[in-house]
Design an enzyme around this catalytic site. Structure first.
Site, PDB file in Angstrom:
ATOM      1  CB  CYS A 125      10.117   7.897 -34.831  1.00  0.00           C
ATOM      2  SG  CYS A 125       9.185   6.731 -33.799  1.00  0.00           S
ATOM      3  CB  CYS A 128      11.709   6.063 -32.169  1.00  0.00           C
ATOM      4  SG  CYS A 128      10.634   5.098 -33.218  1.00  0.00           S
ATOM      5  CG  ASP A 129      14.421   9.002 -32.023  1.00  0.00           C
ATOM      6  OD1 ASP A 129      14.810   7.913 -31.571  1.00  0.00           O
ATOM      7  OD2 ASP A 129      14.510   9.313 -33.216  1.00  0.00           O
TER       8      ASP A 129
END
Length: 191
Positions: A125, A128-129
Site C-alpha cells: 500500500c 499507507c507506507d
C-alpha cells in the site's frame, strides 16, 4: 454477537457491541495484516509509533476492558440452526448474530520468501507506507492500473520509482523507469 475476525474491523465491531451492552465474543486466529506492520505512524491519535502487533494488543485490551471476550483460535466451520454456531479449535460457540470481519487477502507475487520482508521493505500500500520510503529508490511490481496508481503516488515521495512489470508491457507508464524482465530473472532465482 459472534464476530469472526480478530483484526481491526472485528475488534472495532466488538468495541461498539460491548459499548451497546451486548454480549460479544471475537473469534480469530490472529491480527491479520496488522501484525506484519513494523510500526504504525498513520493512525489517528497514535503518536508513539507502536508495531502492528502492539496496536493489535491494545485493541484486544480495549475490547476486553469493555466486556467483550476474545478467543484466539482457528475457525473450522459455521452452522445455522435458528442461531449461529461457530466451530473453532477451542470449541464451539453460539450466538444470535454473526459478524464476519475477515479483511481482504492480498494477492502476493510469486517471489520466494517474500513473506520474510513484509513490513521490512515489502509493502502492499503506497498510501499507507510511502512515508517510510521517502527519499529512497523504490520499485513497484505490476503492470496494470493499480501498479500505475501506486507508482504515481510514490513519485512524490521517493527519490526514484522503477516499475517491474514481470514480463508484461507497460506503455501507460512512460514517465517511470520500466523493467519488463521476469522477476525470477531479475532475482537470479526460480521464483
Amino acid at each position: 454477537i459472534l464476530i469472526i475476525g480478530a483484526g481491526p474491523a472485528g475488534l472495532s465491531a466488538a468495541i461498539y457491541g460491548a459499548r451497546a451492552n451486548l454480549k460479544v465474543m471475537v473469534l480469530g486466529k490472529d491480527g491479520g495484516a496488522l501484525q506484519k506492520a513494523e510500526k504504525i505512524e498513520n493512525y489517528f491519535g497514535v503518536t508513539d509509533t507502536p508495531s502492528g502487533t502492539e496496536l493489535w494488543r491494545r485493541g484486544i485490551d480495549q475490547a476486553t476492558a469493555l466486556g467483550a471476550e476474545v478467543r484466539i483460535a482457528e475457525i473450522t466451520g459455521v452452522e445455522w440452526a435458528g442461531h449461529y454456531t461457530v466451530h473453532t479449535t477451542q470449541g464451539s460457540f453460539d450466538g444470535k448474530t454473526l459478524i464476519i470481519a475477515l479483511g481482504n487477502a492480498r494477492k502476493k507475487p510469486d517471489v520466494k520468501d517474500i513473506d520474510k520482508y513484509e513490513g521490512m521493505g515489502v509493502s502492499y500500500c503506497a498510501v499507507c507506507d510511502a512515508f517510510f520510503f521517502r527519499g529512497r529508490q523504490v520499485a513497484v511490481l505490476g503492470s496494470g492500473n493499480y501498479a500505475l496508481h501506486e507508482a504515481e503516488y510514490l513519485k512524490n515521495v521517493a527519490a526514484k520509482v522503477t516499475v517491474l512489470t514481470n514480463g508484461k508491457s507497460a506503455e501507460e507508464m512512460p514517465e517511470f523507469d520500466v523493467i519488463t524482465s521476469p522477476i525470477a530473472e531479475l532475482l537470479g532465482t526460480d521464483g
